[in-house]
Motif scaffolding. Structure first.
Motif, PDB file in Angstrom:
ATOM      1  N   TYR A  58      -9.989  -9.206  -7.736  1.00  0.00           N
ATOM      2  CA  TYR A  58      -8.212  -9.127  -6.920  1.00  0.00           C
ATOM      3  C   TYR A  58      -8.641  -9.830  -7.710  1.00  0.00           C
ATOM      4  O   TYR A  58      -8.435 -11.454  -7.955  1.00  0.00           O
ATOM      5  CB  TYR A  58      -8.803 -10.076  -5.603  1.00  0.00           C
ATOM      6  CG  TYR A  58      -7.502 -10.251  -5.323  1.00  0.00           C
ATOM      7  CD1 TYR A  58      -7.585 -10.024  -4.139  1.00  0.00           C
ATOM      8  CD2 TYR A  58      -6.531 -11.384  -5.212  1.00  0.00           C
ATOM      9  CE1 TYR A  58      -6.487  -9.673  -2.807  1.00  0.00           C
ATOM     10  CE2 TYR A  58      -5.422 -11.834  -4.405  1.00  0.00           C
ATOM     11  CZ  TYR A  58      -5.540 -10.985  -3.449  1.00  0.00           C
ATOM     12  OH  TYR A  58      -4.310 -10.806  -2.483  1.00  0.00           O
ATOM     13  N   HIS A 109      -5.420  -6.188  -5.952  1.00  0.00           N
ATOM     14  CA  HIS A 109      -6.557  -5.771  -4.937  1.00  0.00           C
ATOM     15  C   HIS A 109      -7.206  -4.450  -6.362  1.00  0.00           C
ATOM     16  O   HIS A 109      -7.005  -2.924  -6.088  1.00  0.00           O
ATOM     17  CB  HIS A 109      -6.549  -5.062  -3.777  1.00  0.00           C
ATOM     18  CG  HIS A 109      -7.989  -5.810  -3.104  1.00  0.00           C
ATOM     19  ND1 HIS A 109      -8.408  -4.669  -2.124  1.00  0.00           N
ATOM     20  CD2 HIS A 109      -9.065  -5.360  -3.413  1.00  0.00           C
ATOM     21  CE1 HIS A 109      -9.595  -4.907  -1.419  1.00  0.00           C
ATOM     22  NE2 HIS A 109     -10.529  -4.825  -2.268  1.00  0.00           N
ATOM     23  N   GLN A 162      -3.134  -2.065  -3.874  1.00  0.00           N
ATOM     24  CA  GLN A 162      -4.034  -1.862  -3.736  1.00  0.00           C
ATOM     25  C   GLN A 162      -4.269  -0.786  -4.906  1.00  0.00           C
ATOM     26  O   GLN A 162      -3.606   0.734  -4.611  1.00  0.00           O
ATOM     27  CB  GLN A 162      -3.998  -1.700  -2.518  1.00  0.00           C
ATOM     28  CG  GLN A 162      -3.925  -2.231  -1.500  1.00  0.00           C
ATOM     29  CD  GLN A 162      -5.098  -2.880  -0.714  1.00  0.00           C
ATOM     30  OE1 GLN A 162      -6.332  -2.965  -1.754  1.00  0.00           O
ATOM     31  NE2 GLN A 162      -5.399  -4.364  -0.696  1.00  0.00           N
TER      32      GLN A 162
END
Length: 338
Positions: free
Chosen positions: A27, A65, A38
């Motif tokens: 992260y 992420h 993402q």
């Protein structure tokens, strides 16, 4: 610090459920960010960290992420499980092309994409931002008293000349599991019949098979291997200890893989995804851009022997199920002789 990154094991991510196999997760950026990207990628975290860091320096209120998976598991996540990612990054150009060709990608058009050379994009859906050579890598310590091969013919002769030294200490991809390994193998086959002779020689020496370049490199470092075939050169030169290895760009032909990015059809933040792609392309092709090839990988000696894999439907030929089964059967016969 507002900008930070740390690796997480899957069990530490509450609410995250995935049946596909994840190799690593990290992260980056502020945890309370309203803008979240993402990403699923085949690239190791350390390889990709500089690109993420430079993007967050320009977009400090964004978090990323980053999920690492093999190319086959990446396909499973997108196609079979419908996992929600905003950006898909892969070294397996054929599998990326299949995703885009089968309707799993959306188009992205910008000033950055319009200025790309024709070979660096396909149908406004796939965008290349690196060129990475497939190399032969040897352990300097292990090769102290051995001649270093210049090409595949030299490698074949070397392995035949010293079978007792190399037995069980030659590594390459398990192309049944590695999408990139399969891509390199099929491209080798297209370029020269030498590949099959080399595969048979490696098989006769009980070659060890690996999922990925990073595992082969670690096996070279530990002494488990003396030589590894079709390792991504970029993974070697990005290591602090890369001077422990000799990197060989085969003089007969050196295959160049293009690492590509695409925005999946179900992306929740497509505009942010496009911004990230433009950032990658700006670093690679924009004013003051760095070379698409790492500066420590000098391709000039093999310039006339470069074999750049081209993005497009031509890559789908070896993904035909009948052709793939036939190819893998022939490969198993050559590499698995015991």
């Amino acid at each position: 610090m507002r900008q930070f990154a740390f690796s997480l094991v899957l069990s530490l991510l509450p609410g995250w459920v995935a049946a596909f196999e994840i190799e690593d997760v990290a992260y980056f950026g502020p945890r309370d960010s309203a803008q979240q990207l993402q990403v699923i990628s085949t690239a190791d975290i350390e390889f990709f960290r500089p690109m993420i860091t430079s993007f967050l320096a320009e977009n400090p209120d964004t978090s990323i992420h980053y999920t690492v998976a093999s190319s086959t598991e990446l396909q499973k996540a997108i196609i079979e499980e419908g996992q929600s990612f905003d950006l898909v990054i892969s070294s397996a150009m054929d599998l990326q092309t299949k995703l885009a060709n089968d309707g799993w990608a959306q188009k992205h058009v910008s000033d950055a994409t319009r200025s790309l050379p024709a070979w660096a994009s396909w149908n406004d859906m796939l965008f290349a931002f690196t060129q990475e050579p497939a190399t032969i890598v040897v352990s300097k310590t292990g090769f102290e008293n051995l001649p270093v091969p210049r090409d595949r013919h030299d490698l074949i002769n070397l392995l035949r000349q010293y079978p007792d030294i190399f037995r069980g200490r030659v590594g390459t991809y398990d192309v049944r599991q590695s999408g990139l390994g399969y891509l390199f193998a099929t491209q080798d086959t297209r370029a020269s019949e030498t590949y099959w002779r080399l595969t048979e020689v490696m098989g006769a020496l009980d070659a060890r098979l690996y999922c990925c370049s990073s595992d082969m490199i670690e096996a070279l470092k530990s002494g488990e291997l003396l030589i590894a075939y079709n390792v991504l050169g970029s993974y070697i030169v990005n290591r602090e200890d890369y001077d422990e290895f000799t990197i060989i760009l085969p003089a007969d032909f050196t295959t160049l893989m293009l690492r590509t990015a695409m925005i999946p059809d179900g992306a929740r933040a497509p505009e942010l995804s496009g911004l990230f792609i433009d950032h990658l392309l700006g670093q690679s092709f924009g004013a003051g851009a760095q070379s698409l090839v790492h500066p420590d990988l000098d391709l000039s000696p093999v310039d006339t022997a470069l074999n750049r894999i081209r993005i497009g439907p031509g890559l789908l030929v070896f993904l035909d199920q009948l052709k793939k089964r036939s190819y893998l059967s022939e490969w198993e016969s050559a590499i698995l002789q015991n």
